[in-house]
Design a protein around this motif. Structure first.
Motif, PDB file in Angstrom:
ATOM      1  N   GLY A  21       0.816  -1.218   0.000  1.00 11.97           N
ATOM      2  CA  GLY A  21       0.000   0.000   0.000  1.00 11.97           C
ATOM      3  C   GLY A  21       0.845   1.263   0.000  1.00 11.97           C
ATOM      4  O   GLY A  21       0.469   2.276  -0.597  1.00 11.97           O
ATOM      5  N   ALA A  22       2.034   1.205   0.634  1.00 11.73           N
ATOM      6  CA  ALA A  22       2.868   2.414   0.743  1.00 11.73           C
ATOM      7  C   ALA A  22       3.268   2.926  -0.640  1.00 11.73           C
ATOM      8  O   ALA A  22       3.457   4.124  -0.840  1.00 11.73           O
ATOM      9  N   GLN A  23       3.428   2.014  -1.606  1.00 15.45           N
ATOM     10  CA  GLN A  23       3.874   2.423  -2.945  1.00 15.45           C
ATOM     11  C   GLN A  23       2.789   3.157  -3.732  1.00 15.45           C
ATOM     12  O   GLN A  23       3.074   3.785  -4.740  1.00 15.45           O
ATOM     13  N   ILE A  24       1.527   3.025  -3.286  1.00 19.78           N
ATOM     14  CA  ILE A  24       0.440   3.668  -4.042  1.00 19.78           C
ATOM     15  C   ILE A  24      -0.407   4.562  -3.139  1.00 19.78           C
ATOM     16  O   ILE A  24      -1.578   4.798  -3.415  1.00 19.78           O
ATOM     17  N   GLU A  25       0.250   5.074  -2.083  1.00 16.69           N
ATOM     18  CA  GLU A  25      -0.451   5.913  -1.106  1.00 16.69           C
ATOM     19  C   GLU A  25      -1.229   7.058  -1.753  1.00 16.69           C
ATOM     20  O   GLU A  25      -2.383   7.314  -1.425  1.00 16.69           O
ATOM     21  N   ASN A  26      -0.547   7.742  -2.702  1.00 18.77           N
ATOM     22  CA  ASN A  26      -1.179   8.915  -3.326  1.00 18.77           C
ATOM     23  C   ASN A  26      -2.432   8.507  -4.112  1.00 18.77           C
ATOM     24  O   ASN A  26      -3.429   9.227  -4.139  1.00 18.77           O
ATOM     25  N   VAL A  27      -2.391   7.339  -4.724  1.00 20.30           N
ATOM     26  CA  VAL A  27      -3.536   6.871  -5.501  1.00 20.30           C
ATOM     27  C   VAL A  27      -4.664   6.448  -4.558  1.00 20.30           C
ATOM     28  O   VAL A  27      -5.840   6.741  -4.798  1.00 20.30           O
ATOM     29  N   ILE A  28      -4.289   5.804  -3.459  1.00 24.97           N
ATOM     30  CA  ILE A  28      -5.296   5.379  -2.474  1.00 24.97           C
ATOM     31  C   ILE A  28      -6.035   6.601  -1.940  1.00 24.97           C
ATOM     32  O   ILE A  28      -7.260   6.599  -1.819  1.00 24.97           O
ATOM     33  N   SER A  29      -5.284   7.689  -1.679  1.00 26.85           N
ATOM     34  CA  SER A  29      -5.977   8.850  -1.108  1.00 26.85           C
ATOM     35  C   SER A  29      -6.934   9.465  -2.139  1.00 26.85           C
ATOM     36  O   SER A  29      -7.982   9.981  -1.776  1.00 26.85           O
ATOM     37  N   LEU A  30      -6.607   9.359  -3.427  1.00 28.07           N
ATOM     38  CA  LEU A  30      -7.557   9.859  -4.436  1.00 28.07           C
ATOM     39  C   LEU A  30      -8.793   8.967  -4.524  1.00 28.07           C
ATOM     40  O   LEU A  30      -9.916   9.454  -4.693  1.00 28.07           O
ATOM     41  N   LEU A  31      -8.584   7.644  -4.415  1.00 24.54           N
ATOM     42  CA  LEU A  31      -9.755   6.746  -4.432  1.00 24.54           C
ATOM     43  C   LEU A  31     -10.652   7.043  -3.235  1.00 24.54           C
ATOM     44  O   LEU A  31     -11.881   6.990  -3.323  1.00 24.54           O
ATOM     45  N   GLU A  32     -10.023   7.406  -2.099  1.00 27.48           N
ATOM     46  CA  GLU A  32     -10.821   7.762  -0.912  1.00 27.48           C
ATOM     47  C   GLU A  32     -11.582   9.066  -1.159  1.00 27.48           C
ATOM     48  O   GLU A  32     -12.751   9.178  -0.812  1.00 27.48           O
ATOM     49  N   GLN A  33     -10.893  10.016  -1.809  1.00 25.04           N
ATOM     50  CA  GLN A  33     -11.595  11.278  -2.159  1.00 25.04           C
ATOM     51  C   GLN A  33     -12.809  10.995  -3.040  1.00 25.04           C
ATOM     52  O   GLN A  33     -13.799  11.702  -3.007  1.00 25.04           O
ATOM     53  N   ALA A  34     -12.673   9.948  -3.872  1.00 26.12           N
ATOM     54  CA  ALA A  34     -13.769   9.610  -4.792  1.00 26.12           C
ATOM     55  C   ALA A  34     -14.885   8.845  -4.080  1.00 26.12           C
ATOM     56  O   ALA A  34     -15.865   8.453  -4.712  1.00 26.12           O
ATOM     57  N   GLY A  35     -14.703   8.595  -2.771  1.00 26.93           N
ATOM     58  CA  GLY A  35     -15.785   7.993  -1.986  1.00 26.93           C
ATOM     59  C   GLY A  35     -15.553   6.535  -1.611  1.00 26.93           C
ATOM     60  O   GLY A  35     -16.416   5.919  -0.973  1.00 26.93           O
ATOM     61  N   CYS A  36     -14.398   5.959  -1.983  1.00 25.50           N
ATOM     62  CA  CYS A  36     -14.139   4.550  -1.630  1.00 25.50           C
ATOM     63  C   CYS A  36     -13.594   4.469  -0.206  1.00 25.50           C
ATOM     64  O   CYS A  36     -12.921   5.389   0.257  1.00 25.50           O
ATOM     65  N   TYR A  75      -8.137  -3.735   1.186  1.00 21.41           N
ATOM     66  CA  TYR A  75      -9.571  -3.988   1.025  1.00 21.41           C
ATOM     67  C   TYR A  75     -10.187  -2.698   0.497  1.00 21.41           C
ATOM     68  O   TYR A  75      -9.927  -1.634   1.060  1.00 21.41           O
ATOM     69  N   ILE A  76     -10.979  -2.796  -0.544  1.00 21.63           N
ATOM     70  CA  ILE A  76     -11.660  -1.598  -1.038  1.00 21.63           C
ATOM     71  C   ILE A  76     -13.160  -1.849  -1.078  1.00 21.63           C
ATOM     72  O   ILE A  76     -13.616  -2.922  -1.509  1.00 21.63           O
ATOM     73  N   TYR A  77     -13.911  -0.863  -0.596  1.00 26.99           N
ATOM     74  CA  TYR A  77     -15.379  -0.895  -0.648  1.00 26.99           C
ATOM     75  C   TYR A  77     -15.793   0.362  -1.400  1.00 26.99           C
ATOM     76  O   TYR A  77     -15.504   1.478  -0.948  1.00 26.99           O
ATOM     77  N   ALA A  78     -16.439   0.197  -2.528  1.00 29.25           N
ATOM     78  CA  ALA A  78     -16.759   1.360  -3.360  1.00 29.25           C
ATOM     79  C   ALA A  78     -18.203   1.795  -3.162  1.00 29.25           C
ATOM     80  O   ALA A  78     -19.076   0.956  -2.892  1.00 29.25           O
ATOM     81  N   PRO A  79     -18.469   3.094  -3.306  1.00 27.78           N
ATOM     82  CA  PRO A  79     -19.856   3.566  -3.211  1.00 27.78           C
ATOM     83  C   PRO A  79     -20.609   3.227  -4.496  1.00 27.78           C
ATOM     84  O   PRO A  79     -19.989   2.829  -5.488  1.00 27.78           O
ATOM     85  N   LYS A  80     -21.921   3.434  -4.505  1.00 25.90           N
ATOM     86  CA  LYS A  80     -22.709   3.154  -5.721  1.00 25.90           C
ATOM     87  C   LYS A  80     -22.240   4.049  -6.865  1.00 25.90           C
ATOM     88  O   LYS A  80     -22.116   3.624  -8.003  1.00 25.90           O
ATOM     89  N   ARG A  81     -22.002   5.343  -6.535  1.00 26.50           N
ATOM     90  CA  ARG A  81     -21.478   6.250  -7.567  1.00 26.50           C
ATOM     91  C   ARG A  81     -20.279   7.003  -7.008  1.00 26.50           C
ATOM     92  O   ARG A  81     -20.348   7.550  -5.889  1.00 26.50           O
ATOM     93  N   LEU A  82     -19.205   7.062  -7.799  1.00 27.58           N
ATOM     94  CA  LEU A  82     -17.992   7.760  -7.349  1.00 27.58           C
ATOM     95  C   LEU A  82     -18.207   9.264  -7.395  1.00 27.58           C
ATOM     96  O   LEU A  82     -19.074   9.762  -8.119  1.00 27.58           O
ATOM     97  N   LEU A  83     -17.384   9.986  -6.624  1.00 27.04           N
ATOM     98  CA  LEU A  83     -17.382  11.456  -6.671  1.00 27.04           C
ATOM     99  C   LEU A  83     -16.220  11.904  -7.548  1.00 27.04           C
ATOM    100  O   LEU A  83     -15.191  11.212  -7.626  1.00 27.04           O
TER     101      LEU A  83
END
Ligand code: UD1
Length: 421
Positions: A257-272, A282-290
């Motif tokens: 996860g450390a190698q893709i930290e910046n990408v993970i934080s963007l996926l979180e911004q998108a609502g995951c 582990y990723i849990y995605a919303p019905k619609r991304l932001l």
């Protein structure tokens, strides 16, 4: 010729095991040329580029065998130091063999890799650095004739851009060179760290990888070792994104996860929601991304250019407007036409792309334009209503081992068919 046929709209769910990184395995395979004895590389992905690298090694006189995901290389008796044009053209990154062959034999002939689907692919930084290290390089009829009459020696190299390939070529030439090499403004990508870590396991003296300054002290010889290739962070991002775009949930095994930290934080911004436990994400995605307001590709640790197309697919159906800025390659928006055909709303001007998310993409017949652009089209197809057919999937096969099996194992409806079907 084969194609993918995807029936979209199914949230993916389950576990995915990540394989080794192609972009790490390739330079490490080249590095094995510098070693005596046997090099055993575990967790090598079974991809066309890896097969080409095996053919290059065999042509040079190595014994190279690929058994499942393990490559064994013995480079004791080289018979060649030239790589034929057809092998060079099959894989742009074949230029990575230049530093290794020069470092091993003091001479090398390769052909110019030329342009590619991402735009011009110059190698001036590679050649300037190797010249500083004692190489004489003549260009003749598209071939590069390289020799080092007085041997390769250490040098101070200031890269004007932190090129991944140039940093790798310098490392490969420097580990057996006479004296110390210092690379300023070196690339900091995790694949550079993996190469340095492999070389160190073989006896090389390297410090500073992962930082902007790398110091290499040449040693007399290197000995082959057993090494496990690091997980493929871009494939990891692709599979997390497959969950994100379908509103699904997956456990991604074998990730760092450390190698893709910046990408993970963007996926979180998108609502995951994303959790890291042991070696899994582990990723849990919303019905619609932001939407995400600004995605700028930059050298590591910035947002990777290899994930730009993939994130653009995500943003095509997110709520709101996203802006992309591609700063690494000149021609990296070739996937846009296919996404437009699927109903996306994208406006491109130079290096900027503005994406206004639509409620739903719809299936279409499209062609993969390049490796990551093709992966983005697969993701769009997973989210779209109806059927998507993607042709020219050899681009996708260059970087993903049986992407259709990985995705159908977590519930996606994707099949590979012969194009005449
Ligand atoms: C590697 C990766 C590729 C990734 C890229 C950037 C491999 C096999 N490929 O490619 O997936 O997208 O890093 O992260 O590892 N440049 C020059 N002169 C040079 C070398 C590069 O101008 O001598 C320019 C290129 O045109 C490009 C930029 O620098 O615009 C980045 O290239 P570079 O970092 O070298 O990428 P690659 O090593 O080719």
């Amino acid at each position: 010729m084969q194609k993918f046929v995807i029936k979209g709209g199914i949230p993916i769910e389950g576990e995915i095991q990540l394989r080794g990184a192609k972009n790490s395995a390739l330079p490490i395979m080249a590095a094995s040329l510098l070693c005596s004895g046997e090099t055993i590389l575990e967790n090598c992905p079974r991809l066309t580029d890896i097969f080409v690298a095996c053919r290059i090694l065999t042509h040079l006189g190595c014994s190279c065998t690929l058994n499942q995901h393990t490559v064994s290389i013995i480079a004791n008796n080289l018979i060649n130091n030239e790589i034929p044009e057809d092998l060079m053209q099959e894989m742009r990154s074949s230029i990575i063999f230049l530093g290794a062959v020069l470092g091993r034999t003091g001479a090398c002939q390769v052909s110019y890799p030329g342009g590619c689907e991402l735009g011009p692919r110059p190698i001036d930084l590679h050649l300037d650095a190797l010249r500083r290290m004692g190489a004489e390089i003549i260009q003749s009829e598209g071939r590069l004739l390289c020799s080092a009459p007085k041997g390769i020696h250490g040098a101070t190299v200031h890269l004007k851009f932190p090129s991944v390939g140039a940093t790798e070529n310098i490392l490969l030439a420097a580990v057996l060179a006479k004296g110390r090499t210092v690379i300023y403004n070196a690339a900091r990508e995790p694949e550079i760290c993996d190469l340095a870590s492999f070389l160190r396991s073989c006896g090389a003296k390297i410090a500073g990888e992962g930082e902007s300054t790398i110091v290499i002290d040449g040693v007399k010889s290197l000995k082959g070792c057993n090494y496990r290739i690091m997980p493929d962070r871009i494939a990891g991002i692709t599979y997390l994104s497959a969950a994100a775009i379908t509103g699904g949930k997956i456990k991604l095994n074998g990730t760092n996860g450390a190698q893709i930290e910046n990408v993970i934080s963007l996926l979180e911004q998108a609502g995951c929601r994303i959790y890291h436990m042991d070696n899994a994400l582990y990723i849990y995605a919303p019905k619609r991304l932001l939407s995400i307001s600004g995605i700028k590709t930059m050298p590591h640790p910035g947002f990777p250019t290899d994930a730009q197309a993939i994130f653009m697919a995500l943003m095509t159906c997110a709520k709101g407007v996203s802006v992309f800025e591609e700063n690494i390659f000149e021609n990296r928006y070739r996937h846009v036409d296919a996404l437009l055909k699927m109903g996306a709303n994208i406006y491109v001007s130079g290096r900027i792309a503005v994406v206004e998310g639509v409620q739903q993409l719809s299936g279409a017949n499209i062609n993969a334009t390049d490796l990551r652009g093709g992966a983005a089209m697969v993701l769009a197809g997973l989210a779209a209503c109806g059927h998507t057919e993607i042709k020219q999937i050899s681009h996708i096969d260059r970087g993903y081992e049986s992407i259709e099996t990985v995705l159908s194992d977590v519930g996606a409806d994707i099949v590979r068919k012969e194009e005449y079907n």
